[in-house]
Design a protein around this motif. Structure first.
Motif, short mmCIF file in Angstrom:
data_model
loop_
_atom_site.label_atom_id
_atom_site.label_comp_id
_atom_site.label_asym_id
_atom_site.label_seq_id
_atom_site.Cartn_x
_atom_site.Cartn_y
_atom_site.Cartn_z
N GLY A 188 0.82 -1.20 0.00
CA GLY A 188 0.00 0.00 0.00
C GLY A 188 0.86 1.25 0.00
N PHE A 189 0.20 2.39 -0.02
CA PHE A 189 0.88 3.68 -0.09
C PHE A 189 1.82 3.91 1.09
CE2 PHE A 189 0.93 8.31 0.64
CZ PHE A 189 1.51 8.70 -0.55
N ILE A 190 1.36 3.61 2.29
CA ILE A 190 2.18 3.80 3.49
C ILE A 190 3.40 2.87 3.45
CG2 ILE A 190 2.22 3.65 6.02
CD1 ILE A 190 0.52 5.96 4.93
N ALA A 191 3.20 1.65 2.99
CA ALA A 191 4.33 0.71 2.88
C ALA A 191 5.36 1.22 1.89
CB ALA A 191 3.82 -0.67 2.47
N TRP A 192 4.91 1.82 0.78
CA TRP A 192 5.85 2.40 -0.19
C TRP A 192 6.70 3.47 0.47
CZ3 TRP A 192 7.22 1.81 -5.27
CH2 TRP A 192 6.51 0.88 -6.00
N ILE A 193 6.08 4.31 1.28
CA ILE A 193 6.82 5.39 1.95
C ILE A 193 7.83 4.81 2.93
CG2 ILE A 193 6.59 7.32 3.57
CD1 ILE A 193 3.95 8.00 2.14
N ILE A 194 7.41 3.85 3.73
CA ILE A 194 8.31 3.24 4.71
C ILE A 194 9.47 2.54 4.01
CG2 ILE A 194 8.50 1.45 6.50
CD1 ILE A 194 5.56 2.19 7.24
N ILE A 195 9.16 1.73 3.02
CA ILE A 195 10.22 1.03 2.26
C ILE A 195 11.12 2.04 1.57
CG2 ILE A 195 10.65 -0.46 0.26
CD1 ILE A 195 8.22 -2.10 1.17
N GLY A 196 10.54 3.10 1.02
CA GLY A 196 11.34 4.13 0.35
C GLY A 196 12.31 4.81 1.28
N ILE A 197 11.85 5.17 2.47
CA ILE A 197 12.74 5.82 3.44
C ILE A 197 13.86 4.88 3.87
CG2 ILE A 197 12.87 6.73 5.80
CD1 ILE A 197 10.06 7.91 5.32
N ILE A 198 13.51 3.64 4.17
CA ILE A 198 14.52 2.66 4.60
C ILE A 198 15.52 2.40 3.48
CG2 ILE A 198 14.90 0.25 5.27
CD1 ILE A 198 12.16 0.44 6.74
N ALA A 199 15.02 2.16 2.27
CA ALA A 199 15.92 1.88 1.14
C ALA A 199 16.79 3.08 0.81
CB ALA A 199 15.10 1.47 -0.09
N GLY A 200 16.21 4.28 0.84
CA GLY A 200 17.00 5.49 0.58
C GLY A 200 18.07 5.70 1.62
N TRP A 201 17.73 5.46 2.88
CA TRP A 201 18.71 5.61 3.97
C TRP A 201 19.83 4.59 3.83
CZ3 TRP A 201 20.15 2.41 8.09
CH2 TRP A 201 20.96 3.02 9.06
N LEU A 202 19.46 3.32 3.55
CA LEU A 202 20.48 2.28 3.37
C LEU A 202 21.39 2.61 2.18
CD1 LEU A 202 18.37 -0.93 4.05
CD2 LEU A 202 20.26 -0.06 5.45
N ALA A 203 20.79 3.04 1.07
CA ALA A 203 21.59 3.39 -0.12
C ALA A 203 22.52 4.55 0.19
CB ALA A 203 20.67 3.74 -1.28
N GLU A 204 22.03 5.53 0.97
CA GLU A 204 22.85 6.67 1.37
C GLU A 204 24.08 6.20 2.15
OE1 GLU A 204 21.54 10.69 3.41
OE2 GLU A 204 21.55 9.05 4.86
N LYS A 205 23.89 5.27 3.07
CA LYS A 205 25.00 4.76 3.88
C LYS A 205 25.95 3.92 3.03
CE LYS A 205 23.46 6.75 7.42
NZ LYS A 205 24.01 8.07 7.69
N ILE A 206 25.41 3.09 2.15
CA ILE A 206 26.24 2.24 1.30
C ILE A 206 27.10 3.09 0.36
CG2 ILE A 206 26.17 0.58 -0.63
CD1 ILE A 206 23.66 -0.63 0.79
N MET A 207 26.51 4.15 -0.20
CA MET A 207 27.22 5.00 -1.16
C MET A 207 27.99 6.12 -0.47
SD MET A 207 26.64 3.59 -4.05
CE MET A 207 27.12 4.81 -5.24
N LYS A 208 27.95 6.18 0.87
CA LYS A 208 28.67 7.18 1.65
C LYS A 208 28.30 8.61 1.21
CE LYS A 208 32.56 4.25 2.83
NZ LYS A 208 32.21 3.00 2.28
N ARG A 209 27.00 8.85 1.18
CA ARG A 209 26.46 10.17 0.83
C ARG A 209 25.72 10.72 2.03
NH1 ARG A 209 25.28 9.71 -5.11
NH2 ARG A 209 27.23 8.85 -5.88
N SER A 210 25.35 11.97 1.95
CA SER A 210 24.60 12.59 3.04
C SER A 210 23.42 13.36 2.45
CB SER A 210 25.51 13.53 3.83
OG SER A 210 24.79 14.15 4.86
N HIS A 211 22.22 12.84 2.66
CA HIS A 211 20.99 13.46 2.16
C HIS A 211 20.02 13.63 3.32
CE1 HIS A 211 22.31 11.04 -1.50
NE2 HIS A 211 22.51 12.29 -1.83
N GLY A 212 18.97 14.34 3.06
CA GLY A 212 17.92 14.49 4.06
C GLY A 212 16.85 13.43 3.90
#
Length: 85
Positions: free
Chosen positions: A5-29
């Motif tokens: 559902g929509f809420i799950a997309w948001i939760i998965i998106g935040i988690i995946a974006g945060w993990l990708a940020e850490k893996i790629m050693k970037r800093s985003h909001g």
């Protein structure tokens, strides 16, 4: 990943974006992580389904893994484009 559902997309998106940020050693909001994660989920889901035959819509763990891989790929490609420009 149409099974979520929509809420799950948001939760998965935040988690995946945060993990990708850490893996790629970037800093985003948080908002950028959400955008990168959701686009990464679409990209990763498309690639997993069409190239590997994996359906990521049935499991949160598989969904997060596929979305994170897609988000890392997206950040990598954006990094290549940014270096050229």
């Amino acid at each position: 990943m149409s099974g979520f559902g929509f809420i799950a997309w948001i939760i998965i998106g935040i988690i995946a974006g945060w993990l990708a940020e850490k893996i790629m050693k970037r800093s985003h909001g948080l908002l950028t992580n959400l955008i990168v994660g959701v686009i990464g989920a679409l990209l990763g889901g498309f690639l997993a389904n069409n190239l590997l035959g994996i359906d990521a819509s049935g499991s949160w763990i598989v969904g997060i893994i596929v979305a994170t891989i897609g988000a890392v790929l997206l950040l990598f490609l954006l990094g290549l484009v940014k270096k050229r420009g």
